[in-house]
Design a protein around this motif. Structure first.
Motif, mmCIF file in Angstrom:
data_model
loop_
_atom_site.group_PDB
_atom_site.id
_atom_site.type_symbol
_atom_site.label_atom_id
_atom_site.label_comp_id
_atom_site.label_asym_id
_atom_site.label_seq_id
_atom_site.Cartn_x
_atom_site.Cartn_y
_atom_site.Cartn_z
ATOM 1 N N GLN A 203 0.763 -1.251 0.067
ATOM 2 C CA GLN A 203 0.027 0.033 0.079
ATOM 3 C C GLN A 203 0.764 1.147 0.060
ATOM 4 O OE1 GLN A 203 -2.603 0.178 3.481
ATOM 5 N NE2 GLN A 203 -3.652 1.962 2.725
ATOM 6 N N SER A 204 0.399 2.359 -0.690
ATOM 7 C CA SER A 204 1.329 3.584 -0.847
ATOM 8 C C SER A 204 0.175 4.569 -0.908
ATOM 9 C CB SER A 204 2.018 3.486 -2.039
ATOM 10 O OG SER A 204 2.553 4.664 -2.295
ATOM 11 N N ASP A 205 0.471 5.571 0.261
ATOM 12 C CA ASP A 205 -0.279 6.807 0.004
ATOM 13 C C ASP A 205 0.640 7.876 0.559
ATOM 14 O OD1 ASP A 205 -0.222 6.748 2.946
ATOM 15 O OD2 ASP A 205 -1.900 5.485 3.151
ATOM 16 N N SER A 206 -0.202 9.087 0.960
ATOM 17 C CA SER A 206 0.700 10.269 1.305
ATOM 18 C C SER A 206 1.615 10.149 2.511
ATOM 19 C CB SER A 206 -0.139 11.416 1.282
ATOM 20 O OG SER A 206 -1.245 11.516 2.088
ATOM 21 N N ASP A 207 0.797 9.369 3.505
ATOM 22 C CA ASP A 207 1.851 9.027 4.902
ATOM 23 C C ASP A 207 3.040 7.863 4.671
ATOM 24 O OD1 ASP A 207 -0.088 10.710 6.018
ATOM 25 O OD2 ASP A 207 -1.550 8.945 6.519
ATOM 26 N N GLY A 208 3.001 7.241 3.764
ATOM 27 C CA GLY A 208 4.232 6.284 3.729
ATOM 28 C C GLY A 208 3.778 5.144 2.944
ATOM 29 N N VAL A 209 4.671 4.187 2.842
ATOM 30 C CA VAL A 209 4.160 2.780 2.556
ATOM 31 C C VAL A 209 4.205 1.543 3.357
ATOM 32 C CG1 VAL A 209 5.393 3.614 0.071
ATOM 33 C CG2 VAL A 209 6.552 2.667 2.118
ATOM 34 N N LYS A 210 3.424 0.863 2.825
ATOM 35 C CA LYS A 210 3.483 -0.532 3.850
ATOM 36 C C LYS A 210 3.862 -1.646 2.919
ATOM 37 C CE LYS A 210 0.399 -3.912 5.917
ATOM 38 N NZ LYS A 210 -1.032 -4.341 6.466
ATOM 39 N N VAL A 211 5.068 -2.201 3.458
ATOM 40 C CA VAL A 211 5.951 -3.305 2.669
ATOM 41 C C VAL A 211 5.832 -4.426 3.353
ATOM 42 C CG1 VAL A 211 8.398 -3.434 1.739
ATOM 43 C CG2 VAL A 211 7.335 -1.309 2.133
ATOM 44 N N ALA A 212 6.072 -5.504 2.509
ATOM 45 C CA ALA A 212 6.183 -6.793 2.931
ATOM 46 C C ALA A 212 7.515 -7.294 2.556
ATOM 47 C CB ALA A 212 5.082 -8.144 2.259
ATOM 48 N N PHE A 213 8.251 -7.681 3.645
ATOM 49 C CA PHE A 213 9.521 -8.156 3.518
ATOM 50 C C PHE A 213 9.686 -9.759 3.716
ATOM 51 C CE2 PHE A 213 10.191 -3.687 4.853
ATOM 52 C CZ PHE A 213 10.946 -3.387 4.068
ATOM 53 N N VAL B 6 7.819 -10.298 7.037
ATOM 54 C CA VAL B 6 7.625 -9.374 8.134
ATOM 55 C C VAL B 6 6.977 -8.023 7.418
ATOM 56 C CG1 VAL B 6 8.902 -7.737 9.690
ATOM 57 C CG2 VAL B 6 9.452 -10.117 9.273
ATOM 58 N N TYR B 7 6.138 -7.497 8.045
ATOM 59 C CA TYR B 7 5.363 -6.011 7.443
ATOM 60 C C TYR B 7 5.671 -4.910 8.255
ATOM 61 C CZ TYR B 7 2.589 -9.793 5.571
ATOM 62 O OH TYR B 7 2.152 -11.172 4.672
ATOM 63 N N ALA B 8 5.911 -3.802 7.556
ATOM 64 C CA ALA B 8 6.035 -2.717 8.007
ATOM 65 C C ALA B 8 5.689 -1.397 7.437
ATOM 66 C CB ALA B 8 7.722 -2.297 8.052
ATOM 67 N N GLN B 9 5.096 -0.478 8.126
ATOM 68 C CA GLN B 9 4.573 0.617 7.524
ATOM 69 C C GLN B 9 5.707 1.840 7.877
ATOM 70 O OE1 GLN B 9 1.449 1.316 6.298
ATOM 71 N NE2 GLN B 9 1.861 3.653 5.951
ATOM 72 N N LEU B 10 6.064 2.379 6.679
ATOM 73 C CA LEU B 10 7.620 3.020 6.593
ATOM 74 C C LEU B 10 7.242 4.435 6.143
ATOM 75 C CD1 LEU B 10 9.644 0.272 5.387
ATOM 76 C CD2 LEU B 10 9.730 1.269 7.598
ATOM 77 N N PRO B 11 7.705 5.554 6.340
ATOM 78 C CA PRO B 11 7.693 6.822 5.584
ATOM 79 C C PRO B 11 8.547 6.482 4.387
ATOM 80 C CG PRO B 11 9.325 7.063 7.602
ATOM 81 C CD PRO B 11 8.590 5.549 7.732
ATOM 82 N N ARG B 12 8.222 7.280 3.434
ATOM 83 C CA ARG B 12 8.924 7.096 2.270
ATOM 84 C C ARG B 12 10.329 7.316 2.130
ATOM 85 N NH1 ARG B 12 5.290 7.258 -2.082
ATOM 86 N NH2 ARG B 12 3.372 7.340 -1.696
ATOM 87 N N GLU B 13 10.746 8.490 3.058
ATOM 88 C CA GLU B 13 12.080 8.636 2.973
ATOM 89 C C GLU B 13 12.849 7.471 3.515
ATOM 90 O OE1 GLU B 13 10.487 10.478 6.676
ATOM 91 O OE2 GLU B 13 10.115 10.664 4.608
ATOM 92 N N ASP B 14 12.440 6.413 3.930
ATOM 93 C CA ASP B 14 13.185 5.155 4.589
ATOM 94 C C ASP B 14 13.203 4.406 3.576
ATOM 95 O OD1 ASP B 14 13.538 6.259 7.192
ATOM 96 O OD2 ASP B 14 11.960 5.098 8.077
ATOM 97 N N VAL B 15 12.638 4.312 2.268
ATOM 98 C CA VAL B 15 12.868 3.078 1.108
ATOM 99 C C VAL B 15 13.398 4.024 0.006
ATOM 100 C CG1 VAL B 15 10.879 1.667 2.324
ATOM 101 C CG2 VAL B 15 10.483 3.597 0.542
ATOM 102 N N LYS B 16 13.845 3.189 -0.914
ATOM 103 C CA LYS B 16 14.454 3.613 -1.993
ATOM 104 C C LYS B 16 13.839 2.774 -3.207
ATOM 105 C CE LYS B 16 18.723 2.267 -4.244
ATOM 106 N NZ LYS B 16 20.177 2.048 -4.317
ATOM 107 N N PHE B 17 13.080 3.417 -4.121
ATOM 108 C CA PHE B 17 12.476 2.671 -5.246
ATOM 109 C C PHE B 17 13.470 2.030 -6.053
ATOM 110 C CE2 PHE B 17 11.829 2.637 -9.795
ATOM 111 C CZ PHE B 17 10.262 1.930 -9.735
#
Length: 67
Positions: A30-40, A47-58
């Motif tokens: 999931q991706s929105d203005s608050d950040g991204v939910k990522v499955a690792f 493992v799932y994490a809700q992260l701010p966009r600045e913590d991930v690199k496309f």
């Protein structure tokens, strides 16, 4: 900057926890203005994490298969 969307592959830019370390690759659920939910995918579980966009690199856009 490339927009990050659902199904894209991203890389962690920093250590988030003992399980989620810098360089780990995951898929955006999931991706929105608050950040991204990522499955690792980790050995034995995801493992799932809700992260701010600045913590991930496309890394790469992944388009879901068409029906």
């Amino acid at each position: 900057m490339t927009p990050i969307e659902k199904n894209d592959l991203v890389e962690l830019k920093r250590d988030v926890s003992h399980e989620l370390s810098e360089g780990l690759v995951g898929m955006v659920l999931q991706s929105d203005s608050d950040g991204v939910k990522v499955a690792f995918p980790l050995p034995g579980n995801n493992v799932y994490a809700q992260l701010p966009r600045e913590d991930v690199k496309f890394l790469v856009a992944v388009n879901p298969p068409e029906d």
